[in-house]
Design an enzyme around this catalytic site. Structure first.
Site, PDB file in Angstrom:
ATOM      1  N   CYS A   1      -0.533   1.629  -2.736  1.00 35.08           N
ATOM      2  CA  CYS A   1      -1.080   1.763  -1.381  1.00 35.08           C
ATOM      3  C   CYS A   1      -0.175   1.120  -0.350  1.00 35.08           C
ATOM      4  CB  CYS A   1      -2.388   0.984  -1.275  1.00 35.08           C
ATOM      5  SG  CYS A   1      -3.785   1.893  -1.784  1.00 35.08           S
TER       6      CYS A   1
ATOM      7  N   GLU B   1       5.337  11.651   0.396  1.00 34.10           N
ATOM      8  CA  GLU B   1       5.131  11.321  -1.008  1.00 34.10           C
ATOM      9  C   GLU B   1       3.677  11.532  -1.401  1.00 34.10           C
ATOM     10  OE1 GLU B   1       8.537   7.893  -1.534  1.00 34.10           O
ATOM     11  OE2 GLU B   1       6.465   7.304  -1.315  1.00 34.10           O
TER      12      GLU B   1
ATOM     13  N   CYS C   1       0.930  -2.161   6.951  1.00 30.40           N
ATOM     14  CA  CYS C   1       1.156  -0.877   6.271  1.00 30.40           C
ATOM     15  C   CYS C   1       2.578  -0.398   6.510  1.00 30.40           C
ATOM     16  CB  CYS C   1       0.152   0.148   6.794  1.00 30.40           C
ATOM     17  SG  CYS C   1       0.335   1.756   6.006  1.00 30.40           S
TER      18      CYS C   1
ATOM     19  N   CYS D   1      -3.353  10.800  -4.727  1.00 32.13           N
ATOM     20  CA  CYS D   1      -3.365  10.191  -3.400  1.00 32.13           C
ATOM     21  C   CYS D   1      -2.573  11.100  -2.450  1.00 32.13           C
ATOM     22  CB  CYS D   1      -2.733   8.803  -3.485  1.00 32.13           C
ATOM     23  SG  CYS D   1      -2.752   7.946  -1.914  1.00 32.13           S
TER      24      CYS D   1
ATOM     25  N   CYS E   1       2.520   7.686  10.814  1.00 31.80           N
ATOM     26  CA  CYS E   1       1.183   7.348  11.318  1.00 31.80           C
ATOM     27  C   CYS E   1       1.360   6.571  12.611  1.00 31.80           C
ATOM     28  CB  CYS E   1       0.437   6.490  10.295  1.00 31.80           C
ATOM     29  SG  CYS E   1      -1.285   6.153  10.758  1.00 31.80           S
TER      30      CYS E   1
ATOM     31  N   GLY F   1      -0.766   8.481   6.886  1.00 31.67           N
ATOM     32  CA  GLY F   1      -1.453   9.081   8.018  1.00 31.67           C
ATOM     33  C   GLY F   1      -2.932   8.760   8.111  1.00 31.67           C
ATOM     34  N   GLU F   2      -3.487   9.096   9.272  1.00 31.14           N
ATOM     35  CA  GLU F   2      -4.917   8.898   9.510  1.00 31.14           C
ATOM     36  C   GLU F   2      -5.583  10.283   9.453  1.00 31.14           C
ATOM     37  OE1 GLU F   2      -7.331   6.602   9.762  1.00 31.14           O
ATOM     38  OE2 GLU F   2      -8.566   8.361  10.131  1.00 31.14           O
TER      39      GLU F   2
ATOM     40  N   CYS G   1      -1.165  -0.152  11.920  1.00 29.37           N
ATOM     41  CA  CYS G   1      -1.780  -1.244  11.153  1.00 29.37           C
ATOM     42  C   CYS G   1      -0.648  -2.153  10.686  1.00 29.37           C
ATOM     43  CB  CYS G   1      -2.566  -0.689   9.959  1.00 29.37           C
ATOM     44  SG  CYS G   1      -3.951   0.353  10.483  1.00 29.37           S
TER      45      CYS G   1
HETATM   46  N1  SAH Z   1      -5.224   5.792   7.595  1.00 29.86           N
HETATM   47  C1  SAH Z   1      -6.100   5.728   6.483  1.00 29.86           C
HETATM   48  C2  SAH Z   1      -5.489   6.104   5.149  1.00 29.86           C
HETATM   49  C3  SAH Z   1      -4.123   5.541   4.809  1.00 29.86           C
HETATM   50  S1  SAH Z   1      -3.996   3.898   4.197  1.00 29.86           S
HETATM   51  C4  SAH Z   1      -6.760   4.372   6.406  1.00 29.86           C
HETATM   52  O1  SAH Z   1      -6.408   3.504   7.203  1.00 29.86           O
HETATM   53  O2  SAH Z   1      -7.655   4.194   5.602  1.00 29.86           O
HETATM   54  C5  SAH Z   1      -4.831   3.862   2.663  1.00 29.86           C
HETATM   55  C6  SAH Z   1      -5.289   2.445   2.283  1.00 29.86           C
HETATM   56  O3  SAH Z   1      -4.188   1.603   1.914  1.00 29.86           O
HETATM   57  C7  SAH Z   1      -5.970   1.747   3.430  1.00 29.86           C
HETATM   58  O4  SAH Z   1      -7.095   1.046   3.034  1.00 29.86           O
HETATM   59  C8  SAH Z   1      -4.895   0.810   3.894  1.00 29.86           C
HETATM   60  O5  SAH Z   1      -5.422  -0.186   4.662  1.00 29.86           O
HETATM   61  C9  SAH Z   1      -4.285   0.363   2.587  1.00 29.86           C
HETATM   62  N2  SAH Z   1      -2.958  -0.243   2.750  1.00 29.86           N
HETATM   63  C10 SAH Z   1      -2.041   0.058   3.674  1.00 29.86           C
HETATM   64  N3  SAH Z   1      -0.950  -0.707   3.516  1.00 29.86           N
HETATM   65  C11 SAH Z   1      -1.175  -1.501   2.456  1.00 29.86           C
HETATM   66  C12 SAH Z   1      -0.400  -2.487   1.783  1.00 29.86           C
HETATM   67  N4  SAH Z   1       0.832  -2.785   2.178  1.00 29.86           N
HETATM   68  N5  SAH Z   1      -0.935  -3.084   0.724  1.00 29.86           N
HETATM   69  C13 SAH Z   1      -2.172  -2.755   0.294  1.00 29.86           C
HETATM   70  N6  SAH Z   1      -2.944  -1.849   0.886  1.00 29.86           N
HETATM   71  C14 SAH Z   1      -2.455  -1.210   1.964  1.00 29.86           C
END
Ligand code: SAH
Length: 395
Positions: free
Chosen positions: A366, A111, A138, A124, A131, A184-185, A135
């Protein structure tokens, strides 16, 4: 979630034996020039003409590139393609946000979200299918890691949005910023991400200023240093906690690269690049990392960073109210906690924004982006390999 109504199984490519064409979206300016000169026996400026057709006019059919000679067009048709991802679903939101589900090669889909906001339009973009960083808060983590996206699949996301928006570089354009904050990272798909970011910033590509392209990372320290030497793009770091014990629980990568090492890498980044501030992302989860003590701890860490950088604005905090997804054990902090957290940081002199959720009705926020991961069987092995490769780059 669940707003992408019909999770479709995408058919695998028809014939694995067909000779592979070079997808020109995989090549940045340097790659295009090299390919035209050494593979096609053409002048460099022909490469530039083709790039303008693709990225400025969104033309992908070589036959329509009318300032190229017939012979060259024939050559391109025989050996190349300019193939962006297929749009599988196209979903506008009531608040102007727009989400696309894009079909990638090998049966995957990701997406991509466009978020317009007061004079700017941010896309975005995803860098991987799934990924592997796991985390805890996420939703992408729940699907595991499948594979890296190719450069064509990454820049293709920008292409699809720019084509839809009728974006013209250096004119009144709607797409002004790109954030690598989708699935993804990005630093674990380094070369493809750098190639795609080159195309985002190149005048022959989408022509965005470097500071309008942001790479967001969970904190791969060695690759932050690599990035500094390859691309001056804005950097966002997903912090989420200012002490190692809590951060390791939320972002397991912290075990490998703890906060002190991460902050040192951020300092090196502002010193080595034209970028003079880092955005620290902090997702606020009720009762987990949103208490006044957490805010004070974060403020102290940010102040220390600014002192070291000798710039009061070297750190910016972006507070992201947690976006829930099915099956998560976390909840969004309430409004009073969010405001209180922000106030503690502001009172300490730390620039702090609260990122307001957009596109709620299409699950475009996000951490809510998802894709379609068809084959996850070897994901952990593949992921270990990339992570080890990334660590090796430090040596
Ligand atoms: N891997 C990268 C980019 C992807 S996540 C990173 O970790 O930065 C993009 C952003 O969204 C990150 O700051 C992540 O921590 C945040 N994010 C992920 N899941 C989320 C959620 N459920 N609610 C709010 N922010 C979230």
């Amino acid at each position: 979630m669940g707003t992408i109504d019909a999770p479709v199984a995408i058919a695998p490519p028809a014939s694995p034996v067909a000779p592979a064409r070079v997808n020109l979206l995989d090549l940045d300016r340097e790659g295009m020039e090299h390919f035209f000169e050494h593979e096609l026996g053409e002048k460099r400026f022909r490469a530039h003409q083709v790039m303008k057709w693709i990225y400025h006019r969104h033309v992908t059919d070589f036959g329509g590139m009318t300032d190229l000679g017939k012979a060259l067009r024939g050559k391109l048709e025989a050996r190349c393609e300019a193939r962006p991802p297929k749009v599988m679903f196209d979903k506008p939101s009531t608040d102007g946000t727009h989400k696309w589900l894009l079909g990638m090669d090998a049966g995957n889909a990701v997406e991509t979200v466009f978020i317009p906001d007061k004079g700017r339009g941010t896309l975005c973009v995803s860098s991987q299918v799934g990924c592997g960083l796991n985390c805890q808060f996420c939703s992408t983590a729940t699907q595991g890691f499948n594979r890296n996206l190719t450069a064509a699949e990454i820049i293709g996301q920008v292409f699809v949005a720019a084509r839809h928006l009728g974006n013209v570089p250096h004119k009144d354009r709607k797409l002004t910023n790109v954030v690598m904050m989708g699935m993804g990272e990005p630093l674990l798909n380094f070369e493809n991400v750098v190639t795609a970011m080159n195309l985002m910033r190149d005048d022959l590509g989408f022509g965005l200023a470097s500071k309008r392209v942001t790479l967001s990372t969970a904190g791969l320290v060695p690759m932050i240093d690599q990035l500094a030497s390859r691309a001056d793009v804005a950097l966002a770091v997903s912090l989420h906690a200012a002490n190692d014990e809590l951060r390791t629980q939320l972002v397991p990568l912290n075990k490998k690269y703890p906060i002190a090492e991460l902050m040192a890498a951020c300092l090196r980044y502002v010193r080595a690049t034209k970028i003079d501030s880092i955005t620290f992302e902090y997702t606020l989860m009720q009762g987990v990392n949103d208490q006044p003590g957490h805010a004070r701890e974060l403020a102290a860490l940010m102040r220390q960073f600014c002192r070291q950088a000798q710039d009061n604005h070297a750190a910016k905090v972006n507070l992201i109210p947690f976006n829930p997804f099915p099956g998560t054990r976390f909840a969004r902090s309430d409004e009073a906690a969010i405001r209180g957290f922000q106030k503690t940081l502001l009172d300490a002199g730390v620039l702090t924004m609260v990122r307001r959720t957009r596109g709620d009705d299409i699950d475009a926020a996000c951490g809510q982006l998802k894709g379609q991961v068809v084959d996850k069987t070897r994901r952990q092995a593949a992921f270990r390999k990339t992570l080890d490769g990334a660590s090796g780059a430090a040596a």
